[in-house]
Design a protein around this motif. Structure first.
Motif, PDB file in Angstrom:
ATOM      1  N   GLY A   1     107.605  75.349  42.039  1.00  0.00           N
ATOM      2  CA  GLY A   1     106.633  74.788  42.969  1.00  0.00           C
ATOM      3  C   GLY A   1     107.227  73.905  44.040  1.00  0.00           C
ATOM      4  N   ARG A   2     108.521  73.952  44.242  1.00  0.00           N
ATOM      5  CA  ARG A   2     109.157  73.159  45.308  1.00  0.00           C
ATOM      6  C   ARG A   2     109.498  74.092  46.460  1.00  0.00           C
ATOM      7  N   ILE A   3     108.871  73.863  47.600  1.00  0.00           N
ATOM      8  CA  ILE A   3     109.045  74.753  48.748  1.00  0.00           C
ATOM      9  C   ILE A   3     109.597  73.956  49.925  1.00  0.00           C
ATOM     10  N   THR A   4     110.787  74.314  50.364  1.00  0.00           N
ATOM     11  CA  THR A   4     111.408  73.626  51.497  1.00  0.00           C
ATOM     12  C   THR A   4     110.681  74.009  52.788  1.00  0.00           C
ATOM     13  N   ALA A   5     110.364  72.998  53.596  1.00  0.00           N
ATOM     14  CA  ALA A   5     109.660  73.225  54.858  1.00  0.00           C
ATOM     15  C   ALA A   5     110.648  73.104  56.012  1.00  0.00           C
ATOM     16  N   PRO A   6     110.842  74.167  56.811  1.00  0.00           N
ATOM     17  CA  PRO A   6     111.803  74.119  57.918  1.00  0.00           C
ATOM     18  C   PRO A   6     111.366  73.207  59.062  1.00  0.00           C
ATOM     19  N   SER A   7     110.084  72.839  59.088  1.00  0.00           N
ATOM     20  CA  SER A   7     109.567  71.932  60.113  1.00  0.00           C
ATOM     21  C   SER A   7     108.352  71.212  59.541  1.00  0.00           C
ATOM     22  N   THR A   8     107.970  70.110  60.168  1.00  0.00           N
ATOM     23  CA  THR A   8     106.795  69.365  59.708  1.00  0.00           C
ATOM     24  C   THR A   8     105.542  70.214  59.797  1.00  0.00           C
ATOM     25  N   ARG A   9     105.410  70.950  60.888  1.00  0.00           N
ATOM     26  CA  ARG A   9     104.230  71.810  61.050  1.00  0.00           C
ATOM     27  C   ARG A   9     104.169  72.870  59.964  1.00  0.00           C
ATOM     28  N   ARG A  10     105.304  73.497  59.670  1.00  0.00           N
ATOM     29  CA  ARG A  10     105.315  74.515  58.617  1.00  0.00           C
ATOM     30  C   ARG A  10     104.985  73.873  57.268  1.00  0.00           C
ATOM     31  N   GLY A  11     105.462  72.666  57.056  1.00  0.00           N
ATOM     32  CA  GLY A  11     105.166  71.974  55.809  1.00  0.00           C
ATOM     33  C   GLY A  11     103.682  71.758  55.613  1.00  0.00           C
ATOM     34  N   TRP A  12     102.995  71.322  56.685  1.00  0.00           N
ATOM     35  CA  TRP A  12     101.555  71.098  56.559  1.00  0.00           C
ATOM     36  C   TRP A  12     100.786  72.410  56.449  1.00  0.00           C
ATOM     37  N   GLN A  13     101.323  73.475  57.005  1.00  0.00           N
ATOM     38  CA  GLN A  13     100.686  74.774  56.831  1.00  0.00           C
ATOM     39  C   GLN A  13     100.781  75.213  55.370  1.00  0.00           C
TER      40      GLN A  13
END
Length: 279
Positions: free
Chosen positions: A220-232
């Motif tokens: 359940g740990r997903i690296t987000a390449p950007s803040t926007r992608r993280g919130w998506q």
């Protein structure tokens, strides 16, 4: 005089009965429509331009549409076009029926070459097909939303899509991750909850969004390449939390918890900025 009085009274009684019947009919249908919310199953989407209330299935569909658009590297405008279409065609629900042989979120027809009934009942597949047709529309990004939608759908009344433009913009801002902490849901919790299926949620998300990277044991740990992608990713995860038994979703200093879903995203100093955590 007595007969006239009786007729007048009778007329009043009939009017009162009709009004009471109409009132009960209206209240019944209003309560029926609000049933999911009355039961505590609800999602709310907030953006600068407004707030929307959704059923959980609607939030899941909206999150999937945005994820597929991101996978295809499409602009937010394409997501808005997809939303006005899906709201008009199915109210953002994965319908097993429709006009003639139409099915699914976009009410696509197997007889018109969109795919099989089974394929079109898969929101990821249906969305891929919709965007595949949209990108072939010349200058679609410059067209009014309803005209671009009509160019794909070719429905009887293309102007009907226009009424959903404001809602589409709110949804697009939230589910593409442009607006942080924009989506939260709540629903009754089981007295004996099953273990969270975070790894399965991650697998389903990758079907729509594409390769999430990371090691096989990340779960359940997903690296987000950007803040926007993280919130998506976070918005998608909250919308699907009930389905996968997720108890919390954390990202960028905030956490949503299923036990207090009404409260939305709460400050959490332990929530990492570069990684969305599902548990």
């Amino acid at each position: 005089m007595a007969r006239r009085f009786s007729r007048a009274v009778l007329t009043i009684i009939v009017i009162v009965v009709v009004l009471i019947a109409a009132l009960f009919y209206g209240v019944y249908h209003l309560l029926n429509r609000a049933k999911p919310f009355a039961l505590g199953e609800h999602c709310q989407v907030k953006a600068a331009s407004g707030t929307l209330d959704l059923e959980i299935e609607q939030a899941q569909i909206a999150a999937t549409i945005a994820a597929v658009a991101t996978r295809r590297k499409l602009p937010e405008r394409a997501v808005e076009i997809a939303y006005v279409t899906a709201i008009q065609e199915s109210k953002l629900l994965n319908l097993p029926f429709g006009d003639r042989d139409s099915v699914g979120v976009f009410q696509q027809r197997p007889s018109q070459g969109w795919g099989t009934v089974k394929q079109l009942q898969d929101p990821v597949y249906a969305t891929q097909k919709f965007f595949g047709a949209l990108v072939k529309v010349k200058r679609y990004q410059k067209l009014p939303l309803h005209e671009a939608a009509q160019a794909v759908q070719r429905s009887a009344d293309g102007s009907a899509y226009a009424q959903h433009e404001e809602d589409a913009k709110i949804l697009a801002a939230a589910f593409t991750g442009r607006v942080p902490k924009a989506v939260h849901c709540w629903y009754p919790l089981s007295e004996t909850p099953a273990p969270p299926r975070a790894a399965l949620a991650r697998k389903e998300l990758s079907r729509a969004l594409g390769d999430l990277g990371g090691a096989a044991g990340d779960g359940g740990r997903i690296t987000a390449p950007s803040t926007r992608r993280g919130w998506q990713i976070a918005a998608w995860s909250v919308a699907h939390a009930r389905e996968y038994g997720l108890r919390q979703v954390s990202y960028a200093g905030a956490t949503w918890r299923s036990a207090s879903g009404h409260d939305g995203w709460l400050a959490d100093g332990k929530a990492a900025s570069g990684r969305v955590e599902l548990a």
